[in-house]
Design an enzyme around this catalytic site. Structure first.
Site, mmCIF file in Angstrom:
data_model
loop_
_atom_site.group_PDB
_atom_site.id
_atom_site.type_symbol
_atom_site.label_atom_id
_atom_site.label_comp_id
_atom_site.label_asym_id
_atom_site.label_seq_id
_atom_site.Cartn_x
_atom_site.Cartn_y
_atom_site.Cartn_z
ATOM 1 N N GLY A 35 0.800 -1.232 0.000
ATOM 2 C CA GLY A 35 0.000 0.000 0.000
ATOM 3 C C GLY A 35 0.832 1.281 0.000
ATOM 4 O O GLY A 35 0.299 2.362 -0.248
ATOM 5 N N GLU A 36 2.119 1.159 0.271
ATOM 6 C CA GLU A 36 2.948 2.381 0.277
ATOM 7 C C GLU A 36 3.033 2.950 -1.135
ATOM 8 O O GLU A 36 2.990 2.202 -2.122
ATOM 9 C CB GLU A 36 4.354 2.068 0.814
ATOM 10 N N GLN A 87 -11.474 21.960 9.136
ATOM 11 C CA GLN A 87 -10.995 21.889 10.533
ATOM 12 C C GLN A 87 -9.937 22.996 10.669
ATOM 13 O O GLN A 87 -8.732 22.756 10.673
ATOM 14 C CB GLN A 87 -10.393 20.493 10.809
ATOM 15 N N HIS A 119 -11.747 27.353 2.296
ATOM 16 C CA HIS A 119 -12.982 27.324 3.103
ATOM 17 C C HIS A 119 -13.256 28.611 3.897
ATOM 18 O O HIS A 119 -14.393 29.080 3.938
ATOM 19 C CB HIS A 119 -12.928 26.129 4.050
ATOM 20 N N LYS A 177 -34.217 31.443 6.015
ATOM 21 C CA LYS A 177 -34.901 30.397 6.795
ATOM 22 C C LYS A 177 -35.990 31.028 7.654
ATOM 23 O O LYS A 177 -35.708 31.923 8.447
ATOM 24 C CB LYS A 177 -33.880 29.730 7.729
ATOM 25 N N ASP A 203 -22.952 27.474 -4.710
ATOM 26 C CA ASP A 203 -22.281 27.339 -3.407
ATOM 27 C C ASP A 203 -20.786 27.134 -3.637
ATOM 28 O O ASP A 203 -20.369 26.818 -4.746
ATOM 29 C CB ASP A 203 -22.867 26.128 -2.649
ATOM 30 N N SER A 207 -20.765 18.950 -0.601
ATOM 31 C CA SER A 207 -20.104 17.793 0.008
ATOM 32 C C SER A 207 -21.091 16.634 0.086
ATOM 33 O O SER A 207 -21.163 15.798 -0.808
ATOM 34 C CB SER A 207 -19.550 18.176 1.382
HETATM 35 C C1 R5P Z 1 -21.046 25.827 4.147
HETATM 36 O O1 R5P Z 1 -20.370 26.575 4.843
HETATM 37 C C2 R5P Z 1 -20.671 25.639 2.736
HETATM 38 O O2 R5P Z 1 -20.760 26.864 2.040
HETATM 39 C C3 R5P Z 1 -21.534 24.590 2.038
HETATM 40 O O3 R5P Z 1 -22.878 25.047 1.999
HETATM 41 C C4 R5P Z 1 -21.498 23.261 2.735
HETATM 42 O O4 R5P Z 1 -20.171 22.878 3.019
HETATM 43 C C5 R5P Z 1 -22.157 22.205 1.862
HETATM 44 O O5 R5P Z 1 -22.100 20.967 2.506
HETATM 45 P P1 R5P Z 1 -23.140 19.811 2.193
HETATM 46 O O6 R5P Z 1 -23.117 19.558 0.718
HETATM 47 O O7 R5P Z 1 -22.611 18.647 2.981
HETATM 48 O O8 R5P Z 1 -24.470 20.255 2.672
#
Ligand code: R5P
Length: 278
Positions: A35-36, A87, A119, A177, A203, A207
């Site tokens: 795996g290395e 993080q 980020h 919201k 966005d 993720s």
């Molecule tokens: C939040 O701070 C970011 O701008 C994205 O809205 C967020 O990371 C999206 O994550 P997910 O697709 O998991 O909802």
């Protein structure tokens, strides 16, 4: 300057090579039976731009080995997607500040670091040699001439969406919201009426897809068509499938992370910076 196509960014590197005229150095990437990982860079030059997004843990090990193979050379680290940036502080006592560790590692070897929409401000603060590029311009150019409304999933991301919308020359808004009762919350465009309109939810990262899917669910039935566009298409687990099944007609990302939907390219904005350097 020569380019190194890291294992996570081969297509992007090829596009940068076409735009800059820089050659791509020959590399060997291998995995041993245990795996290395193994890296070799063939040829010799004084200056290299290493292009490798950090999406997986393996990408970090490959990056470190590429840097070592370039020992003594001038290195520009092009990290289109800077993983571990979420993080960016110790949320709990005793936690590692992951992006600080990644920044230290990269800056130990690289003379300069280039990334795209990191980020947070806090994550950026852990670097000393970082140039951050804005891919909202790329998203904006893609939508130019389309009769579309861009929506930010929340107020916090509105300034980012505004930058894309100004280039696209389209209307923009954010989803507000509002609590209906103890159990129910609705997300509605703060200012605009989107009845019958084509929407692009924009966005920085998708993720799990949860944010965009929730937003789209609130708009369906009112909007004519809903697309989603982002800079970094992380698409954790089966996120892409979930997005496709959610009623969103198209999902697009830039090629900071190379996937089947990374149809918008940041190669132009990276090339401009690399050409400025030589
Ligand atoms: C939040 O701070 C970011 O701008 C994205 O809205 C967020 O990371 C999206 O994550 P997910 O697709 O998991 O909802």
């Amino acid at each position: 300057m020569k380019l190194i196509a890291g294992p996570s960014s081969p297509l992007l590197t090829k596009k940068i090579a076409e735009k800059t005229g820089f050659e791509i150095a020959e590399t060997v990437y291998r995995r041993f039976p245990d795996g290395e990982l193994y890296v070799m860079v063939r040829g010799d030059d004084d200056s290299y731009a290493v292009v490798n997004s950090l999406k997986s843990n393996e990408d970090i090990v490959y990056l470190m080995l590429i840097f070592d193979a370039l020992e003594g050379k001038s290195i520009t680290a092009v990290i289109p997607y800077m993983g571990y940036a979420r993080q960016d502080r110790a949320f709990l006592k005793g936690e590692a500040v992951s992006i600080r560790a990644v920044a230290k590692l990269i800056e130990e070897y690289a003379d300069r670091v280039i990334t795209v929409n990191i980020h947070s401000e806090r994550a950026r603060g852990h670097f000393r040699k970082l140039t951050e590029l804005d891919a909202m311009k790329v998203i904006g150019q893609h939508y130019r001439g389309r009769d579309i409304v861009m929506l930010s999933p929340d107020k916090g991301s509105l300034s980012r969406v505004k930058r894309a919308a100004e280039i696209a020359e389209c209307e923009f808004d954010y989803l507000d919201k509002r609590r209906i009762d103890a159990e129910n919350v609705e997300m509605v465009p703060k200012n605009l009426d989107i009845e019958g309109k084509e929407i692009a939810i924009v966005d920085d990262i998708i993720s799990t897809g949860g944010t965009v899917i929730t937003a789209a669910a609130q708009l369906s039935g009112k909007a004519k068509k809903i697309e989603a566009a982002c800079v970094h298409g992380v698409f954790a687990g089966n996120a892409l499938n979930r997005l496709f099944l959610s009623g969103i007609s198209q999902v697009k990302s830039t090629d900071t992370i190379e996937t089947q939907v990374s149809v918008l390219s940041i190669s132009e904005i990276i090339s401009e910076v690399l050409l400025d350097e030589v």
